[in-house]
Design a protein around this motif. Structure first.
Motif, mmCIF file in Angstrom:
data_model
loop_
_atom_site.group_PDB
_atom_site.id
_atom_site.type_symbol
_atom_site.label_atom_id
_atom_site.label_comp_id
_atom_site.label_asym_id
_atom_site.label_seq_id
_atom_site.Cartn_x
_atom_site.Cartn_y
_atom_site.Cartn_z
ATOM 1 N N ILE A 1 0.839 -1.213 0.000
ATOM 2 C CA ILE A 1 0.000 0.000 0.000
ATOM 3 C C ILE A 1 0.870 1.258 0.000
ATOM 4 O O ILE A 1 0.653 2.193 -0.784
ATOM 5 C CB ILE A 1 -0.947 0.006 1.215
ATOM 6 N N VAL A 2 1.893 1.271 0.859
ATOM 7 C CA VAL A 2 2.762 2.445 0.967
ATOM 8 C C VAL A 2 3.477 2.712 -0.350
ATOM 9 O O VAL A 2 3.469 3.840 -0.869
ATOM 10 C CB VAL A 2 3.786 2.262 2.110
ATOM 11 N N PHE A 3 4.087 1.666 -0.919
ATOM 12 C CA PHE A 3 4.876 1.889 -2.131
ATOM 13 C C PHE A 3 3.999 2.004 -3.374
ATOM 14 O O PHE A 3 4.370 2.693 -4.322
ATOM 15 C CB PHE A 3 5.927 0.786 -2.274
ATOM 16 N N GLY A 4 2.839 1.363 -3.367
ATOM 17 C CA GLY A 4 1.899 1.573 -4.466
ATOM 18 C C GLY A 4 1.419 3.016 -4.500
ATOM 19 O O GLY A 4 1.318 3.637 -5.573
ATOM 20 N N THR A 5 1.147 3.571 -3.306
ATOM 21 C CA THR A 5 0.724 4.979 -3.211
ATOM 22 C C THR A 5 1.843 5.923 -3.655
ATOM 23 O O THR A 5 1.609 6.902 -4.363
ATOM 24 C CB THR A 5 0.311 5.309 -1.768
ATOM 25 N N LEU A 6 3.089 5.603 -3.251
ATOM 26 C CA LEU A 6 4.230 6.430 -3.639
ATOM 27 C C LEU A 6 4.435 6.438 -5.155
ATOM 28 O O LEU A 6 4.795 7.464 -5.733
ATOM 29 C CB LEU A 6 5.501 5.937 -2.944
ATOM 30 N N ILE A 7 4.206 5.272 -5.789
ATOM 31 C CA ILE A 7 4.365 5.188 -7.242
ATOM 32 C C ILE A 7 3.370 6.116 -7.934
ATOM 33 O O ILE A 7 3.700 6.783 -8.924
ATOM 34 C CB ILE A 7 4.195 3.730 -7.719
ATOM 35 N N PHE A 8 2.124 6.147 -7.414
ATOM 36 C CA PHE A 8 1.111 7.045 -7.978
ATOM 37 C C PHE A 8 1.453 8.514 -7.698
ATOM 38 O O PHE A 8 1.315 9.375 -8.557
ATOM 39 C CB PHE A 8 -0.276 6.730 -7.402
ATOM 40 N N ILE B 1 9.672 7.871 -9.388
ATOM 41 C CA ILE B 1 10.294 6.688 -8.764
ATOM 42 C C ILE B 1 10.542 5.619 -9.820
ATOM 43 O O ILE B 1 11.656 5.088 -9.945
ATOM 44 C CB ILE B 1 9.398 6.130 -7.631
ATOM 45 N N LEU B 2 9.517 5.284 -10.588
ATOM 46 C CA LEU B 2 9.682 4.281 -11.640
ATOM 47 C C LEU B 2 10.588 4.811 -12.750
ATOM 48 O O LEU B 2 11.356 4.055 -13.352
ATOM 49 C CB LEU B 2 8.326 3.870 -12.210
ATOM 50 N N GLY B 3 10.502 6.113 -13.009
ATOM 51 C CA GLY B 3 11.367 6.718 -14.019
ATOM 52 C C GLY B 3 12.834 6.587 -13.661
ATOM 53 O O GLY B 3 13.684 6.384 -14.542
ATOM 54 N N TRP B 4 13.139 6.669 -12.357
ATOM 55 C CA TRP B 4 14.530 6.513 -11.907
ATOM 56 C C TRP B 4 15.056 5.117 -12.222
ATOM 57 O O TRP B 4 16.191 4.960 -12.680
ATOM 58 C CB TRP B 4 14.616 6.785 -10.411
ATOM 59 N N PHE B 5 14.233 4.096 -11.985
ATOM 60 C CA PHE B 5 14.643 2.724 -12.317
ATOM 61 C C PHE B 5 14.895 2.586 -13.817
ATOM 62 O O PHE B 5 15.859 1.941 -14.240
ATOM 63 C CB PHE B 5 13.562 1.725 -11.880
ATOM 64 N N GLU B 6 14.037 3.175 -14.621
ATOM 65 C CA GLU B 6 14.142 3.043 -16.077
ATOM 66 C C GLU B 6 15.364 3.772 -16.641
ATOM 67 O O GLU B 6 15.932 3.343 -17.643
ATOM 68 C CB GLU B 6 12.865 3.560 -16.737
ATOM 69 N N THR B 7 15.760 4.854 -16.004
ATOM 70 C CA THR B 7 16.942 5.575 -16.485
ATOM 71 C C THR B 7 18.241 4.994 -15.912
ATOM 72 O O THR B 7 19.296 5.097 -16.535
ATOM 73 C CB THR B 7 16.859 7.068 -16.117
ATOM 74 N N THR B 8 18.163 4.395 -14.735
ATOM 75 C CA THR B 8 19.363 3.837 -14.099
ATOM 76 C C THR B 8 19.750 2.506 -14.718
ATOM 77 O O THR B 8 20.934 2.213 -14.901
ATOM 78 C CB THR B 8 19.142 3.666 -12.586
ATOM 79 N N MET C 1 15.767 -5.124 -9.870
ATOM 80 C CA MET C 1 16.227 -4.097 -8.938
ATOM 81 C C MET C 1 15.062 -3.490 -8.156
ATOM 82 O O MET C 1 15.199 -3.182 -6.969
ATOM 83 C CB MET C 1 16.982 -3.003 -9.690
ATOM 84 N N PHE C 2 13.913 -3.327 -8.810
ATOM 85 C CA PHE C 2 12.728 -2.845 -8.092
ATOM 86 C C PHE C 2 12.349 -3.825 -6.990
ATOM 87 O O PHE C 2 12.057 -3.431 -5.853
ATOM 88 C CB PHE C 2 11.549 -2.656 -9.046
ATOM 89 N N HIS C 3 12.353 -5.122 -7.320
ATOM 90 C CA HIS C 3 12.023 -6.159 -6.352
ATOM 91 C C HIS C 3 12.967 -6.093 -5.148
ATOM 92 O O HIS C 3 12.530 -6.131 -3.984
ATOM 93 C CB HIS C 3 12.107 -7.526 -7.030
ATOM 94 N N THR C 4 14.267 -5.987 -5.417
ATOM 95 C CA THR C 4 15.256 -5.959 -4.343
ATOM 96 C C THR C 4 15.155 -4.687 -3.510
ATOM 97 O O THR C 4 15.074 -4.735 -2.271
ATOM 98 C CB THR C 4 16.678 -6.081 -4.923
ATOM 99 N N LEU C 5 15.152 -3.529 -4.167
ATOM 100 C CA LEU C 5 15.163 -2.258 -3.443
ATOM 101 C C LEU C 5 13.849 -2.008 -2.707
ATOM 102 O O LEU C 5 13.836 -1.410 -1.622
ATOM 103 C CB LEU C 5 15.470 -1.114 -4.407
ATOM 104 N N TYR C 6 12.742 -2.483 -3.289
ATOM 105 C CA TYR C 6 11.446 -2.364 -2.601
ATOM 106 C C TYR C 6 11.476 -3.137 -1.279
ATOM 107 O O TYR C 6 11.037 -2.631 -0.231
ATOM 108 C CB TYR C 6 10.330 -2.888 -3.506
ATOM 109 N N THR D 1 11.202 -1.642 2.540
ATOM 110 C CA THR D 1 10.178 -2.047 3.512
ATOM 111 C C THR D 1 10.815 -2.613 4.780
ATOM 112 O O THR D 1 10.308 -2.401 5.890
ATOM 113 C CB THR D 1 9.212 -3.084 2.906
ATOM 114 N N MET D 2 11.945 -3.317 4.621
ATOM 115 C CA MET D 2 12.655 -3.826 5.799
ATOM 116 C C MET D 2 13.135 -2.660 6.662
ATOM 117 O O MET D 2 12.950 -2.657 7.888
ATOM 118 C CB MET D 2 13.856 -4.677 5.364
ATOM 119 N N LEU D 3 13.725 -1.644 6.031
ATOM 120 C CA LEU D 3 14.217 -0.484 6.773
ATOM 121 C C LEU D 3 13.073 0.313 7.389
ATOM 122 O O LEU D 3 13.237 0.937 8.446
ATOM 123 C CB LEU D 3 15.048 0.411 5.849
#
Length: 316
Positions: A254-261, A266-273, A283-288, A292-294
């Motif tokens: 919920i938190v990260f889905g809301t942040l994406i909207f 956020i998604l653009g950063w992954f696509e450019t990196t 990388m999205f799977h790992t960093l997400y 959430t752990m942090l």
């Protein structure tokens, strides 16, 4: 070639992937099961120590579901407490992303070598320790050979108009999340679900990165179903640990889905990196999961207290 003829090799490759994962996990459990039990028993109330072991154990087992069910069992046996279990679970979600990173690195091209070496060791070596190592290598090879088997028919599927029309339905983030949840709940493996998604990207299947991100969020929720079922006959402390598994994945999604909207960048950063679609998803799977752990790690004791209020002890 018809759509059915293309789907049959996909099913075969997926079956080989699951079988390889089971063989490898069985070998790892036999080789290191007792040692892992001792490690878990020694896990202290230090949340960072517990999370680190959660990462390591999940990488070894190649399954966050297996490691989390094991933790539920240890809580049920009073070998570890709820705070330790929460810390291990936080690390387990990060550890489960390791397989996805390997798939994105195209390690499947070396699968026949692992199969050949593992089969020779497993069939002809008598020493138990080396025989188990051979089983692990064989399972590892079969797992990634299944990925390689999936790739070719998926490339053909990507060119099929019916398949492209089917994928259009998943442009909705809610449907994408639901698809990830249902598929993972059915196959009971987030590794398998993520593997299929990454293989689709490696094969050129036209899935948008946004859709893949929400599928990953759904996958994380779906993997908690097996843990919930495993906790049904267990004690109250184990039920709290299983409930945290669901709470953690749902809140994180919920938190990260809301942040994406709210922050499309956020998604653009992954696509450019990262330029490769499969690497972006891995990388999205790992960093997400690291994020959430942090997010939860500083509040482990508070979360444990909240769970004790939500699921109180029964009166004698």
């Amino acid at each position: 070639m018809s759509l059915i003829e293309l789907l049959l090799p996909v099913l075969g490759g997926f079956g080989l992937f699951i079988y390889g994962m089971k063989i490898m996990s069985a070998g790892l459990k036999e080789a290191a099961g007792q040692r892992m039990r001792k490690v878990l028993q020694r896990a202290t109330s230090n949340r960072f120590f517990a999370a680190t072991f959660g990462v390591i154990i999940t990488i070894i087992l190649n399954s966050s579901t297996a490691s989390t069910i094991m933790v539920v069992g240890f809580v049920n046996s009073n070998l570890i407490n709820l705070t330790q279990a929460i810390g291990i679970k936080l690390g387990a979600n990060v550890g489960t992303t390791f397989s996805g990173q390997l798939i994105a690195f195209r390690i499947d091209q070396y699968a026949p070598i692992f199969i050949f070496v593992g089969a020779l060791m497993f069939m002809f070596i008598k020493k138990p320790a080396l025989k188990k190592l051979g089983q692990i290598i064989l399972g590892f090879g079969l797992l990634f050979f299944g990925i390689a088997t999936l790739s070719s028919p998926m490339r053909e599927l990507a060119r099929e108009p019916q398949f492209e029309a089917f994928l259009i339905n998943f442009t909705s983030p809610v449907l994408a999340l639901l698809a990830g949840f249902l598929f993972t709940a059915i196959v009971q493996s987030s590794t398998a679900a993520t593997g299929i998604l990454l293989t689709a990207h490696l094969s050129g299947v036209p899935i948008s990165f946004e859709t893949s991100a929400f599928i990953i969020l759904g996958v994380n929720i779906g993997t908690s179903i097996t843990t919930l079922l495993a906790s049904i006959p267990a004690n109250r402390e184990s039920k709290r640990a299983a409930f945290f598994h669901i709470l953690f994945d749902v809140v994180g999604s919920i938190v990260f889905g809301t942040l994406i909207f709210a922050i499309p960048g956020i998604l653009g950063w992954f696509e450019t990196t990262w330029t490769e679609p499969a690497r972006q998803v891995a990388m999205f799977h790992t960093l997400y999961n690291i994020a959430t752990m942090l997010l939860f790690l500083p509040f482990v004791r508070q979360v444990a207290s909240m769970l004790e209020r939500i699921i109180p002890n029964k009166a004698d």
